[in-house]
Design an enzyme around this catalytic site. Structure first.
Site, PDB file in Angstrom:
ATOM      1  N   GLU A 254       0.882  -1.168   0.000  1.00 58.39           N
ATOM      2  CA  GLU A 254       0.000   0.000   0.000  1.00 58.39           C
ATOM      3  C   GLU A 254       0.912   1.208   0.000  1.00 58.39           C
ATOM      4  OE1 GLU A 254      -1.779   3.075   0.448  1.00 58.39           O
ATOM      5  OE2 GLU A 254      -1.971   2.607   2.576  1.00 58.39           O
ATOM      6  N   CYS A 288      -1.427   9.320   2.784  1.00 58.63           N
ATOM      7  CA  CYS A 288      -1.313   8.819   1.412  1.00 58.63           C
ATOM      8  C   CYS A 288      -2.539   9.183   0.580  1.00 58.63           C
ATOM      9  CB  CYS A 288      -1.082   7.314   1.410  1.00 58.63           C
ATOM     10  SG  CYS A 288      -2.387   6.364   2.244  1.00 58.63           S
TER      11      CYS A 288
END
Length: 487
Positions: A254, A288
């Site tokens: 991720e 993110c």
């Protein structure tokens, strides 16, 4: 000034099922806002990693053999202890990571929800029955634990982004070795070890090994670590993926994002600017899923920029441990200087600062940039700071083209009042998560989470995706009588 170390199991220790000194160097845990030393951390050497993995390998089989209700009880205990120790987790999240209290409180609540979800996993079906073309044969597939799972977690949401892998991996019978970032090793690792120890997890099933890049590399390369779950930068994720690919090791990556928030000319601009501010400035933009590119249709661009700048100008920057603020410090000086450099280079290329733009040490004002074009670093780079670059487009097709200028594909948002139009545009975006009339920073524990392209390798966390991610499938066929073949 060093804080008191009395009553803390983890001072200068690793956790391998018991608290032991590390053989790496000792490093200080520092307060993000002041740089003050809060504690001393042990780091894991290559030998420490090897020893920990061997302990985990031996302990995993016993844990996987526990009945589902016993494993569920341990995870319910984890949820209860997380809630009981909320104030302590929040204290360290604020001090280590520069989180404002509201962000810390949201994160620990999300971890509690993750623990509750994980506690329900052991009672779910573990296999499926399939028909067979062979007379008298029964086929079934069952899910088995992978073995030892290595989890490498970041500093920005250090508790949640470790536990979203640790909890489901344990729930389905794996052992876990967690390497937290040194900048968040207390709240994102060592306090968690205390929780699992008190919850009744068998000794050796969960490990916490603080360390730097070499510790992570040792964990990734160890042949008895059968899976790596990594959350962090795309650059590091590519390197981890290469190692795991050569070793035929399962890996969940991720990674970063440069997430677009698209504002159409029929959008509610008060709502869109609120979502834009939240998505861009929450936790100093160190997420993110940050709204890193604000793509706004020309007819409403100036109004949106003005509203966004008004919101940015009202945000207070300071030390969240000592005063009520909206934005705390960036995690370190290097990152603050990097954000400043991106802003300055973009301004030199023609961008216009409408709000903010100033840095003081590790503190950076909420910043709105107008007149940003695709060739500027504020458009092309993942900023990871409190900066909202605004780029203007004319048509919906141009908006899609601008979105696709980035190799990232984590999250996106589209604002517009005509649902058919907004949905049609959203369906053309290459992103793992798209939110209509909302912002990009969204997470719900029961919904699969993950990105595309440079934002990840297609792995997903959350809900039913956890079973796929943290198990392997075995086909078993059973014939009631032996089958006679031609020879």
């Amino acid at each position: 000034m060093m804080t008191s170390t009395s009553g803390r199991n983890w001072d200068n220790k690793l956790f391998t099922g018991e608290w032991l000194p590390g053989h790496g160097e000792s490093v200080p845990a520092r307060e993000a806002a002041t740089g003050a030393s809060l504690a001393m951390l042990a780091t894991a050497s290559t030998a420490d990693v090897a020893a920990s993995v061997e302990i985990a390998r031996q302990a995993q089989a016993e844990w996987a053999g526990w009945s589902f209700d016993r494993r569920a009880e341990v995870l319910r205990n984890v949820a209860r202890l997380i809630r009981e120790r909320t104030a302590e987790f929040n204290h360290w999240n604020i001090r280590e990571c520069g989180s404002i209290p509201a962000k810390a409180e949201w994160e620990i609540q999300a971890v509690y929800e993750q623990a509750q979800m994980a506690a329900a996993m052991p009672m779910q079906p573990v296999g499926e029955l399939y028909p067979s073309a062979m007379p008298g044969r029964m086929n079934y597939c069952q899910r088995l634990p992978i073995g030892v799972v290595g989890v490498i977690a970041p500093w920005n949401f250090p508790i949640l982004l470790s536990m979203r892998s640790v909890l489901p991996a344990l729930a389905v019978g794996n052992a876990v070795v967690l390497k937290p970032d040194l900048q968040s090793a207390v709240c994102g690792g060592l306090l968690l070890a205390e929780v699992f120890e008190a919850a009744g997890l068998p000794r050796g099933v969960f490990h916490v090994l603080p360390g730097g890049p070499q510790t992570g590399a040792d964990l990734v390369a160890h042949p008895d670590v059968k899976m790596i779950s990594f959350t962090g930068s795309t650059q590091v994720g590519r390197s981890i993926g290469e190692v795991c690919g050569r070793m035929l090791k399962k890996v969940a990556l991720e990674l970063g994002g440069n997430n677009p928030l698209v504002v159409l000319d029929d959008a509610d601009l008060e709502v869109a600017s609120s979502c834009g501010a939240w998505g861009a400035f929450l936790h100093q933009g160190q997420i993110c899923m940050q709204a890193g590119r604000h793509l706004v249709q020309r007819g409403v661009a100036e109004r949106y920029i003005g509203l966004l700048a008004e919101r940015a100008s009202r945000l207070v920057v300071g030390n969240p441990a000592t005063e009520p603020v909206h934005l705390g410090p960036l995690i370190n000086l290097r990152q603050a200087e990097r954000v400043e450099d991106i802003v300055q280079r973009s301004v030199a290329m023609g961008a216009r600062i409408v709000a903010g733009g100033r840095r003081q040490g590790q503190f950076f004002e909420a910043t709105v940039l107008a007149d940003v074009t695709p060739d500027m670093p504020a458009f092309s780079e993942e900023i990871f700071g409190p900066v909202a670059p605004v780029t203007v487009f004319d048509t919906d097709e141009e908006a899609v083209t601008l979105v696709k200028r980035s190799p990232y594909g984590l999250a996106a948002a589209v604002h517009g009042s005509a649902m058919g139009r907004a949905s049609a545009l959203a369906s053309k975006l290459r992103a793992g998560m798209v939110h209509i009339n909302d912002q990009t920073v969204n997470n719900e524990f029961h919904i699969p989470f993950g990105g595309m392209g440079a934002s990840g390798n297609g792995g997903r966390f959350g809900g039913p995706a956890n079973f796929e991610e943290f198990t392997q499938t075995q086909w078993v066929s059973v014939s009631h009588k032996g089958i006679q073949y031609p020879f």
